[in-house]
Design an enzyme around this catalytic site. Structure first.
Site, mmCIF file in Angstrom:
data_model
loop_
_atom_site.group_PDB
_atom_site.id
_atom_site.type_symbol
_atom_site.label_atom_id
_atom_site.label_comp_id
_atom_site.label_asym_id
_atom_site.label_seq_id
_atom_site.Cartn_x
_atom_site.Cartn_y
_atom_site.Cartn_z
ATOM 1 N N SER A 571 33.779 47.143 38.345
ATOM 2 C CA SER A 571 34.668 47.010 37.209
ATOM 3 C C SER A 571 33.956 46.364 36.010
ATOM 4 O O SER A 571 32.981 46.919 35.522
ATOM 5 C CB SER A 571 35.903 46.234 37.632
ATOM 6 O OG SER A 571 36.888 46.388 36.676
ATOM 7 N N ASP A 659 42.083 55.097 40.893
ATOM 8 C CA ASP A 659 41.989 53.897 40.042
ATOM 9 C C ASP A 659 42.739 54.113 38.720
ATOM 10 O O ASP A 659 42.451 55.057 37.995
ATOM 11 C CB ASP A 659 40.505 53.596 39.772
ATOM 12 C CG ASP A 659 40.291 52.262 39.091
ATOM 13 O OD1 ASP A 659 41.282 51.636 38.678
ATOM 14 O OD2 ASP A 659 39.128 51.829 38.986
ATOM 15 N N HIS A 691 41.446 50.702 42.451
ATOM 16 C CA HIS A 691 40.400 49.942 41.760
ATOM 17 C C HIS A 691 39.443 49.184 42.707
ATOM 18 O O HIS A 691 38.235 49.219 42.509
ATOM 19 C CB HIS A 691 41.074 48.999 40.753
ATOM 20 C CG HIS A 691 40.138 48.408 39.764
ATOM 21 N ND1 HIS A 691 39.255 49.163 39.029
ATOM 22 C CD2 HIS A 691 39.919 47.118 39.385
ATOM 23 C CE1 HIS A 691 38.545 48.377 38.242
ATOM 24 N NE2 HIS A 691 38.940 47.130 38.434
HETATM 25 C C1 LIG Z 1 40.214 47.807 31.742
HETATM 26 S S1 LIG Z 1 39.506 47.346 33.196
HETATM 27 C C2 LIG Z 1 38.769 45.809 32.981
HETATM 28 C C3 LIG Z 1 38.015 45.312 34.119
HETATM 29 C C4 LIG Z 1 38.873 44.682 35.177
HETATM 30 N N1 LIG Z 1 39.642 43.626 34.598
HETATM 31 C C5 LIG Z 1 40.879 43.341 34.982
HETATM 32 O O1 LIG Z 1 41.521 43.961 35.750
HETATM 33 C C6 LIG Z 1 38.016 44.077 36.291
HETATM 34 O O2 LIG Z 1 36.872 43.751 36.086
HETATM 35 N N2 LIG Z 1 38.605 43.847 37.459
HETATM 36 C C7 LIG Z 1 38.040 43.000 38.484
HETATM 37 C C8 LIG Z 1 39.075 42.035 38.946
HETATM 38 C C9 LIG Z 1 37.490 43.754 39.678
HETATM 39 O O3 LIG Z 1 37.994 44.813 39.998
HETATM 40 O O4 LIG Z 1 36.592 43.226 40.338
#
Ligand SMILES: CSCC[C@H](NC=O)C(=O)N[C@@H](C)C(=O)O
Length: 714
Positions: A571, A659, A691
């Site tokens: 992410s 996702d 995700h």
């Molecule tokens: C538009 S997506 C942004 C990235 C995401 N942030 C929040 O949800 C992210 O990095 N998520 C983390 C918690 C992950 O999946 O490790």
């Protein structure tokens, strides 16, 4: 391929699979409840989860303990008992009954949900709650909307479910022969394809949650008349069961993703069961959540924070007094940490039991720099103290507290989560003596070191120049003088944190011979609100440089092999992976990422949290924001794809096909860009994963592929 090469390859795979199998067999505690039986004995029920690679599912089971109430020694431990189809289980206040929400599929494949009431003789009631057609699906045990609460008189149960939607059918359809006249009247025509908004990633089909009360004796269900523009959850009984207290999230003007996002507009309300009057007891200009009533029922505590901004941030602990009907701040947002005790609260919710027996203290756990620590907060004196945890430099979090007996979960990067029990002491100076409920298996072939890093003068933040950050280095034991290769692993978010926890992937990487450097770059939680804010408008720069500088520092200490450095992250961590291999093309041997953000300019219309893209790029957001060329230009500047021409490191990309947070198109666009530039890359797509990619078979497959990718490019 020559025969020897085939054999070596197979052996490599076998070893990696073996490492994973061993780690996957470790069972970890998920929750526990303690209660006193009498002066001599304590009973503790514990819930556990374990991966079953053969069945490709997580197995859940319970273990019950009877402890000596004086010295907390374990007198009886029952064999593990598998739990199936159980969504939720809750003991009544007296301990005489259990309410269990179960779910199973009937012969037609339809999902059925029941609320069952048990006593020591067996099941005494079973209600097919959805068949009454008062509401939709019952919410499960998520931290957002879910709740299951016994009334104090044990006659009623409070739970939440989806609001009932009208039945619909085609403009051209005929009525089903079984429909009676009344049902026919309730059916609306032609609305089958109308969109039903939901709360996004991991909250799919959760659209508008309502509060329900089940009368245990009669089986009747009352759905509280809450406004249709609120999604309600986290409900609990108010004093003398006369009111219900709950959190309401605003549905309008449209829903933004709620998972990992505590900044959405929400308030704490009371619902008077006699008059049906709803009153907001929290400040509606703030985002409030997680009400929790004291044992003496005179007050409640909850979290609040400003609406908007970073997706997770520092929260206040507030208290509402039922008698005076006033609120006060118990622990405020910590902008700049000023003592060695507390850097603020970064939790989504309070534990369902968090009060001391005298209703004067709250126990909670949250990040303090790179550790999860335990706090005891006196709501009268507003003083905060850290409680000693179980492991030096490790992390401890509260699991349950009842009549001042506390259950905690202790862990560190080489010690899987295990449960300990102790007693909250009235003398604040005294350390709690923790006793094992289960003995952890410490992996002595893994060690870890915490380091703090000072940004160089050119990297200091213009407003928050004092900020530092931390890393956790996890090292494998080596038998020769060879330094281990390094995996640089920044977390996602960016507003999350790596605490000194046991993480299966990290332990697995170590067991395959890699050192892992986990980076809590500036912007992580646990370092004060200034740190959180320091990264807004600085993503792709401050975070990238913090990671590179930390790797340089660790390499210069001679602890790892600086010629063999790999990138890994998911992410926002995938955003950093693709940025780092683009900005420092000669530094990395290979990279690997899960659902990476690669191009901010095309994110706003497709992610469930478009506000993230604006806010992290340095702009204010409101629901009516539209992308324009000047926003796009700034977003492009901050996007990893901008550096794709410079990439040299082979990159493995993994996506969860469902996702909603970072749509698969982000990884695909980057993959195509690498392919046309002749950079070695591979894209793996996991069906039925969103995700996090945590379905048992996908998580296992991804681990082996990551290790093979790094080994192939060593
Ligand atoms: C538009 S997506 C942004 C990235 C995401 N942030 C929040 O949800 C992210 O990095 N998520 C983390 C918690 C992950 O999946 O490790």
């Amino acid at each position: 391929m020559p025969l020897l090469a085939v054999y070596t390859e197979l052996k490599k795979v076998e070893e990696i699979v073996g490492v994973y199998r061993d780690l996957a067999s470790i069972s970890l505690p998920t929750s526990a409840q303690v209660r006193s039986v009498d002066d001599q004995f304590l009973a503790v029920t514990t819930q556990w989860s374990q991966r079953d690679l053969e069945k490709s599912e997580k197995t859940n089971f319970t273990v019950n303990y009877i402890l000596n109430a004086q010295d907390y020694s374990v007198l009886i431990k029952t064999p593990s008992q598998e739990v199936k189809n159980e969504i939720w289980k809750k003991e009544s206040p007296s301990g005489k009954y259990h309410a269990v929400v179960t779910s199973w599929k009937n012969k037609k494949g339809e999902e059925k949900q029941f609320i069952e009431i048990w006593n020591s003789q067996g099941k005494i009631k079973n209600y097919d709650v959805c068949s009454q057609e008062k509401h939709g699906k019952v919410n499960n045990k998520d931290d957002t909307f879910g709740c299951l609460q016994w009334s104090n008189n044990e006659e009623k149960l409070l739970y939440t479910s989806e609001r009932k939607l009208p039945k619909t059918k085609s403009f051209f359809g005929t009525t089903n022969g079984n429909d009676d006249k009344k049902e026919e009247k309730d059916i609306v025509l032609g609305k089958e394809h109308y969109t039903v908004e939901d709360w996004g990633e991991q909250l799919v089909k959760k659209s508008c949650s309502v509060i329900c009360i089940l009368d245990i004796k009669s089986g009747t269900i009352e759905v509280l008349d809450t406004p249709a523009d609120l999604s309600c959850g986290q409900a609990c009984w108010g004093p003398e069961d006369n009111t219900v207290v709950f959190t309401g999230w605003n549905n309008d003007p449209f829903r933004l993703g709620l998972k990992y996002c505590t900044q959405r507009q929400s308030a704490v309300y009371t619902y008077d069961l006699k008059t049906q009057k709803i009153t907001s007891i929290s400040d509606k200009t703030q985002s409030s959540r997680s009400p929790n009533i004291s044992p003496d029922q005179s007050k409640l505590v909850y979290f609040d924070q400003p609406i908007g901004g970073a997706h997770k941030q520092c929260s206040r602990l507030k208290m509402y007094d039922f008698k005076t009907q006033t609120n006060q701040v118990i622990l405020d947002i910590v902008h700049r940490p000023k003592d060695e005790v507390c850097n603020g609260i970064y939790e989504d919710v309070l534990m369902s039991r968090c009060w001391s027996h005298d209703s004067k203290q709250i126990i909670l756990s949250t990040s303090y720099r790179s550790r999860t620590v335990l706090y005891c907060i006196n709501v009268e004196t507003k003083t905060v103290r850290q409680l000693n945890g179980g492991i030096k430099d490790g992390s401890s979090s509260i699991v349950d507290i009842y009549k001042d007996i506390i259950i905690i979960s202790c862990t560190s990067p080489n010690t899987p989560q295990h449960l300990m029990v102790g007693k909250l002491l009235s003398n604040p100076g005294e350390e709690i003596k923790w006793h094992y409920l289960n003995q952890p298996e410490i992996d002595n072939n893994i060690s870890f070191h915490l380091s703090s890093h000072q940004p160089t003068t050119d990297r200091k933040h213009s407003k928050y120049g004092y900020l530092d950050y931390e890393t956790i280095l996890v090292l494998p034991k080596t038998t020769d003088d060879k330094k281990p290769p390094l995996i640089l692993f920044p977390h996602g978010g960016p507003h999350t944190t790596f605490d000194t926890l046991y993480m299966m992937y990290v332990a697995g990487f170590c067991k395959c011979g890699f050192a892992v450097l986990m980076v809590n770059y500036r912007g992580s939680l646990g370092f004060g609100q200034d740190s959180v804010e320091s990264i807004l408008g600085n993503i792709g720069d401050q975070d990238v440089k913090d990671c590179k500088a930390a790797a340089d520092e660790i390499i210069s200490k001679g602890l790892v092999d600086g010629q063999k450095v790999f990138m890994f992250g998911g992410s926002h961590g995938g955003f950093l992976t693709t940025h780092l291999i683009g900005q420092y093309p000669d530094f990395f041997q290979a990279g690997c990422c899960r659902n990476p953000v690669t191009n901010l300019t095309v994110m706003t219309g497709v992610t469930d949290i478009p506000d993230w893209v604006y806010v992290e790029s340095g702009f204010d957001y409101n629901h009516s924001c539209l992308l324009n060329p000047s926003y796009s230009e700034e977003m492009w500047k901050r996007s990893p794809i901008r550096y794709v021409d410079q990439v040299k490191a082979p990159l493995l990309l993994m996506i969860g096909k469902d996702d909603l947070r970072v749509p698969p198109s982000q990884a695909k666009e980057y993959y195509r860009a690498l392919k046309t530039r002749n950079i070695k890359t591979r894209l793996i797509e996991y069906e039925d994963n969103c995700h996090p990619i945590v379905k048992v078979d996908s998580e296992a497959d991804a681990f082996v592929n990551i290790m093979l990718w790094y080994k192939e490019h060593s």
